[in-house]
Design a protein around this motif. Structure first.
Motif, PDB file in Angstrom:
ATOM      1  N   LYS A  60      46.802 -47.778  15.501  1.00 29.67           N
ATOM      2  CA  LYS A  60      46.966 -47.981  14.059  1.00 29.67           C
ATOM      3  C   LYS A  60      48.322 -48.631  13.739  1.00 29.67           C
ATOM      4  CE  LYS A  60      44.744 -46.713  11.006  1.00 29.67           C
ATOM      5  NZ  LYS A  60      43.689 -47.393  10.194  1.00 29.67           N
ATOM      6  N   ILE A  61      49.356 -48.183  14.427  1.00 31.14           N
ATOM      7  CA  ILE A  61      50.688 -48.763  14.200  1.00 31.14           C
ATOM      8  C   ILE A  61      50.706 -50.223  14.625  1.00 31.14           C
ATOM      9  CG2 ILE A  61      53.120 -48.637  14.860  1.00 31.14           C
ATOM     10  CD1 ILE A  61      52.733 -45.607  15.230  1.00 31.14           C
ATOM     11  N   LEU A  62      50.151 -50.512  15.795  1.00 32.10           N
ATOM     12  CA  LEU A  62      50.140 -51.886  16.298  1.00 32.10           C
ATOM     13  C   LEU A  62      49.262 -52.780  15.422  1.00 32.10           C
ATOM     14  CD1 LEU A  62      51.396 -53.515  18.552  1.00 32.10           C
ATOM     15  CD2 LEU A  62      49.391 -53.035  19.966  1.00 32.10           C
ATOM     16  N   GLN A  63      48.147 -52.254  14.950  1.00 33.53           N
ATOM     17  CA  GLN A  63      47.293 -53.021  14.045  1.00 33.53           C
ATOM     18  C   GLN A  63      48.043 -53.388  12.770  1.00 33.53           C
ATOM     19  OE1 GLN A  63      43.824 -50.293  13.837  1.00 33.53           O
ATOM     20  NE2 GLN A  63      42.565 -52.065  14.335  1.00 33.53           N
ATOM     21  N   ALA A  64      48.795 -52.442  12.227  1.00 32.10           N
ATOM     22  CA  ALA A  64      49.554 -52.704  10.995  1.00 32.10           C
ATOM     23  C   ALA A  64      50.590 -53.800  11.227  1.00 32.10           C
ATOM     24  CB  ALA A  64      50.226 -51.416  10.514  1.00 32.10           C
ATOM     25  N   LEU A  65      51.246 -53.781  12.396  1.00 32.37           N
ATOM     26  CA  LEU A  65      52.223 -54.827  12.716  1.00 32.37           C
ATOM     27  C   LEU A  65      51.532 -56.176  12.883  1.00 32.37           C
ATOM     28  CD1 LEU A  65      54.494 -52.940  15.289  1.00 32.37           C
ATOM     29  CD2 LEU A  65      55.052 -53.519  12.928  1.00 32.37           C
ATOM     30  N   PHE A  66      50.403 -56.181  13.590  1.00 27.22           N
ATOM     31  CA  PHE A  66      49.667 -57.433  13.794  1.00 27.22           C
ATOM     32  C   PHE A  66      49.176 -58.016  12.472  1.00 27.22           C
ATOM     33  CE2 PHE A  66      48.245 -56.655  18.480  1.00 27.22           C
ATOM     34  CZ  PHE A  66      49.540 -56.930  18.886  1.00 27.22           C
ATOM     35  N   GLN A  67      48.700 -57.168  11.575  1.00 25.92           N
ATOM     36  CA  GLN A  67      48.232 -57.650  10.277  1.00 25.92           C
ATOM     37  C   GLN A  67      49.383 -58.218   9.452  1.00 25.92           C
ATOM     38  OE1 GLN A  67      46.223 -54.241   8.681  1.00 25.92           O
ATOM     39  NE2 GLN A  67      44.547 -54.358  10.165  1.00 25.92           N
ATOM     40  N   CYS A  68      50.531 -57.604   9.583  1.00 23.71           N
ATOM     41  CA  CYS A  68      51.718 -58.083   8.856  1.00 23.71           C
ATOM     42  C   CYS A  68      52.129 -59.481   9.316  1.00 23.71           C
ATOM     43  CB  CYS A  68      52.867 -57.094   9.052  1.00 23.71           C
ATOM     44  SG  CYS A  68      54.403 -57.551   8.236  1.00 23.71           S
ATOM     45  N   ASP A  69      51.995 -59.745  10.618  1.00 27.43           N
ATOM     46  CA  ASP A  69      52.438 -61.017  11.186  1.00 27.43           C
ATOM     47  C   ASP A  69      51.283 -61.941  11.547  1.00 27.43           C
ATOM     48  OD1 ASP A  69      55.267 -60.512  11.168  1.00 27.43           O
ATOM     49  OD2 ASP A  69      54.922 -59.053  12.764  1.00 27.43           O
ATOM     50  N   HIS A  70      50.068 -61.599  11.104  1.00 26.26           N
ATOM     51  CA  HIS A  70      48.884 -62.444  11.300  1.00 26.26           C
ATOM     52  C   HIS A  70      48.619 -62.729  12.782  1.00 26.26           C
ATOM     53  CE1 HIS A  70      49.042 -63.011   6.980  1.00 26.26           C
ATOM     54  NE2 HIS A  70      50.284 -63.438   7.078  1.00 26.26           N
ATOM     55  N   VAL A  71      48.768 -61.704  13.604  1.00 21.72           N
ATOM     56  CA  VAL A  71      48.477 -61.839  15.028  1.00 21.72           C
ATOM     57  C   VAL A  71      46.973 -61.668  15.238  1.00 21.72           C
ATOM     58  CG1 VAL A  71      48.892 -60.910  17.340  1.00 21.72           C
ATOM     59  CG2 VAL A  71      50.745 -60.944  15.642  1.00 21.72           C
ATOM     60  N   GLN A  72      46.374 -62.592  15.973  1.00 22.16           N
ATOM     61  CA  GLN A  72      44.938 -62.517  16.250  1.00 22.16           C
ATOM     62  C   GLN A  72      44.697 -61.567  17.425  1.00 22.16           C
ATOM     63  OE1 GLN A  72      42.892 -66.318  16.579  1.00 22.16           O
ATOM     64  NE2 GLN A  72      44.521 -67.330  15.427  1.00 22.16           N
ATOM     65  N   TYR A  73      43.812 -60.607  17.212  1.00 24.02           N
ATOM     66  CA  TYR A  73      43.543 -59.642  18.281  1.00 24.02           C
ATOM     67  C   TYR A  73      42.091 -59.190  18.213  1.00 24.02           C
ATOM     68  CZ  TYR A  73      43.625 -55.842  14.840  1.00 24.02           C
ATOM     69  OH  TYR A  73      43.349 -55.031  13.775  1.00 24.02           O
ATOM     70  N   THR A  74      41.607 -58.708  19.338  1.00 21.26           N
ATOM     71  CA  THR A  74      40.287 -58.091  19.435  1.00 21.26           C
ATOM     72  C   THR A  74      40.468 -56.685  19.979  1.00 21.26           C
ATOM     73  OG1 THR A  74      39.161 -60.198  19.829  1.00 21.26           O
ATOM     74  CG2 THR A  74      38.010 -58.194  20.524  1.00 21.26           C
ATOM     75  N   LEU A  75      39.878 -55.715  19.303  1.00 19.01           N
ATOM     76  CA  LEU A  75      40.018 -54.313  19.691  1.00 19.01           C
ATOM     77  C   LEU A  75      38.774 -53.857  20.450  1.00 19.01           C
ATOM     78  CD1 LEU A  75      41.264 -51.464  19.573  1.00 19.01           C
ATOM     79  CD2 LEU A  75      40.272 -51.214  17.286  1.00 19.01           C
ATOM     80  N   VAL A  76      38.995 -53.271  21.629  1.00 14.14           N
ATOM     81  CA  VAL A  76      37.891 -52.753  22.442  1.00 14.14           C
ATOM     82  C   VAL A  76      38.209 -51.308  22.842  1.00 14.14           C
ATOM     83  CG1 VAL A  76      36.529 -53.001  24.551  1.00 14.14           C
ATOM     84  CG2 VAL A  76      37.380 -55.038  23.365  1.00 14.14           C
ATOM     85  N   PRO A  77      37.439 -50.330  22.337  1.00 11.15           N
ATOM     86  CA  PRO A  77      37.656 -48.943  22.775  1.00 11.15           C
ATOM     87  C   PRO A  77      37.088 -48.722  24.166  1.00 11.15           C
ATOM     88  CG  PRO A  77      35.852 -49.044  21.196  1.00 11.15           C
ATOM     89  CD  PRO A  77      36.413 -50.430  21.284  1.00 11.15           C
ATOM     90  N   VAL A  78      37.811 -47.958  24.981  1.00  8.87           N
ATOM     91  CA  VAL A  78      37.352 -47.659  26.339  1.00  8.87           C
ATOM     92  C   VAL A  78      37.558 -46.163  26.597  1.00  8.87           C
ATOM     93  CG1 VAL A  78      37.657 -49.943  27.349  1.00  8.87           C
ATOM     94  CG2 VAL A  78      39.620 -48.413  27.220  1.00  8.87           C
ATOM     95  N   SER A  79      36.518 -45.523  27.118  1.00  8.18           N
ATOM     96  CA  SER A  79      36.600 -44.084  27.367  1.00  8.18           C
ATOM     97  C   SER A  79      36.822 -43.754  28.838  1.00  8.18           C
ATOM     98  CB  SER A  79      35.306 -43.397  26.898  1.00  8.18           C
ATOM     99  OG  SER A  79      34.182 -43.900  27.610  1.00  8.18           O
ATOM    100  N   GLY A  80      36.785 -44.771  29.717  1.00  7.54           N
ATOM    101  CA  GLY A  80      36.981 -44.522  31.136  1.00  7.54           C
ATOM    102  C   GLY A  80      37.116 -45.816  31.909  1.00  7.54           C
TER     103      GLY A  80
END
Length: 547
Positions: A60-80
């Motif tokens: 959540k913290i990193l997403q907020a920083l990326f949104q502030c600076d318009h960084v393009q990212y893809t989020l993938v949850p991994v459980s193992g």
């Protein structure tokens, strides 16, 4: 995709592939802003996030920083590990920069993922010990880890050495004119030299095995990843109130799950408290203030009163609540009934303790509801951390209440029916299929939490002094169709506990020695999946190994 049961070796590779790393240089990022954030700021980034509350808060913290600076990212949850490998294979052609949160530090990441040489991995992970290959790889692995943690990393020269090519000593040309006696002398000297080199190499390899065994023997956790990401935001003067709250929740997750020592928790609380004071001092929005709260749980109160909201309880109970808690704690011989933690206000109506948010988020993430996939649960849990989704947070709180009630009832049942038995070097408890609410304990975090509270309750109730010092192994059904169980190992419950867990390596050795069909898929090495048919021989090997 069918699950493959095999023995996954999480051991250290002998060479640092293509590192060219100087002997004393470990690849920890020292300047997070320049060496990490400014590097990925203008790139497309793939973000792998583990399924635990601290990882979600860091995300959540990193997403907020990326949104502030318009960084393009893809989020993938991994459980193992399997999900991480599969997701990497699906996306590796599209990205060159990868960020891993709470996964990847404690194994040889390049050996598992087999990436291209131009792939760069930034790893922010609390799992310790950090794999030495990751530490000394200076080309592709960048560790976002606080170096003031007690890492105790072995020296480079103690665990890595260049492979020496065997020298040919045929002497065909240079020795043509030499006397036979001279040739024999040279040959004898070469044989002695080669023998000495082989002996020195064997001695070095023996020392290396001992060093790596001591280093990798125990699993433990370092500074919260959410706190690490909040430090980054603070260094860039972009630390918002919400980010501070997520850092608090991430730290509280470590405390709730006994991942860090009490001293570490108190130290990190002190760090965050200074940030809280600074934020509250500058904060114009009083509706979102943070505060420190030193109360914990209460009992021995009228049921009618505790079912009400605190504001509606009798004034006499509210005024004397702390004294009643301490009196009850003394009666039951319980210590540390008060602990420093944090609370937050959203408006005048919504107030939450950090520990309650941890339980709510964890319950959403491991929800047994059949209409939700692992990814759906991850997104629900991630969204519940935003103040705009309080309805999801309240839903998580209701799930958490159900989970905690089931935990209490299961512990009482295990103790009353003597399900906790001594296996010699450890205690063992197995939940049977058909146990009430068994589905709630099929996931790793829920089962681990149940196991820790069960061990604490057992230690308080047993009169056997030896059993009070033993660790606990607990098993719960995972899949009836596949005939599998989840097995977790919990370290001993002692006042001086350093929260270091030796079961990860022990499980691996026991599985290898008996060819038990296990799946070492979880990022916590002390959690495995085991074929129920192999449970007896696996436990026998574990007893033999730890005796």
């Amino acid at each position: 995709m069918p699950r493959v049961y095999r023995n996954r070796k999480l051991t250290t590779s002998f060479n640092v592939a293509s590192s060219g790393c100087p002997a004393a240089v470990a690849m920890f990022v020292s300047d997070f802003r320049k060496e990490f954030y400014e590097v990925v700021q203008n790139q497309r980034v793939l973000l792998f996030v583990a399924s635990d509350v601290d990882a979600l808060c860091a995300c959540k913290i990193l997403q907020a920083l990326f949104q502030c600076d318009h960084v393009q990212y893809t989020l993938v949850p991994v459980s193992g590990w399997q999900e991480l490998e599969t997701a990497f294979l699906e996306h590796k052609e599209q990205f060159h920069y990868f960020i891993l949160i709470n996964c990847g530090a404690n194994v040889d990441l390049l050996d598992i993922l087999q990436p291209d040489e131009d792939a760069i991995f930034f790893v922010c992970d609390t799992h310790r010990p950090v794999n030495v290959v990751n530490v000394y790889n200076d080309t592709q692995i960048k560790l976002l880890i606080k170096q003031d943690d007690d890492l105790e990393i072995p020296a480079y020269d103690d665990i890595f050495r260049d492979e020496e090519e065997g020298e040919e000593h045929s002497g065909n040309e240079s020795d043509n004119g030499s006397e036979p006696s001279v040739k024999r002398t040279r040959l004898e000297e070469e044989i002695v030299a080669q023998t000495m080199k082989r002996r020195q190499r064997r001695e070095w390899e023996a020392r290396r095995r001992d060093i790596l065994f001591d280093y990798e023997q125990y699993e433990y956790h370092g500074t919260s990843s959410a706190m690490v990401m909040f430090d980054l935001a603070w260094m860039m003067s972009k630390d918002l109130n919400d980010m501070l709250w997520w850092a608090i929740v991430g730290l509280t997750d470590q405390w709730v799950q006994d991942k860090i020592t009490q001293m570490k928790y108190v130290t990190d609380v002190g760090i965050l408290q200074r940030h809280v004071s600074r934020h509250n001092h500058r904060n114009e929005d009083e509706e979102n203030s943070l505060s420190v709260d030193c109360t914990r749980i209460s009992f021995d109160l009228p049921l009618k009163q505790v079912k009400q909201k605190f504001q509606s309880m009798d004034v006499s109970l509210k005024e004397n609540l702390r004294e009643m808690i301490e009196e009850s704690a003394n009666k039951f011989g319980m210590k540390d009934m008060r602990v420093q933690t944090f609370s937050i206000h959203f408006g005048f109506k919504h107030k939450f303790l950090a520990s309650d948010v941890v339980f709510a988020t964890m319950s959403l993430m491991e929800s047994p509801e059949k209409d939700g996939s692992g990814t759906d649960n991850f997104i629900q849990a991630l969204d519940s951390l935003s103040r705009s989704n309080l309805d999801k947070l309240y839903h998580g709180l209701e799930l958490a209440k159900k989970q905690l009630r089931a935990t209490q009832q299961t512990i009482a049942s295990c103790l009353c029916t003597n399900l906790v038995i001594s296996q010699g070097p450890f205690l063992y408890c197995s939940l049977m299929e058909g146990t009430p609410d068994i589905v709630l304990f099929s996931k790793p975090a829920s089962l681990s939490l149940l196991s820790r509270h069960l061990l604490k309750s057992f230690v308080c109730s047993t009169k056997n002094r030896r059993c009070k010092l033993l660790p606990l192994v607990m098993a719960a059904p995972l899949s009836v169709e596949q005939g599998t169980v989840t097995v977790v190992g919990i370290p001993p419950e002692t006042d001086s506990s350093d929260r270091k867990n030796f079961f990860g390596r022990a499980f691996e050795k026991a599985a290898e020695g008996t060819n038990s069909r296990t799946l070492h898929n979880h990022f916590d090495l002390s959690v495995i999946e085991l074929k129920a048919e192999d449970r007896s021989k696996f436990l026998d090997a574990l007893v033999s190994l730890l005796s």
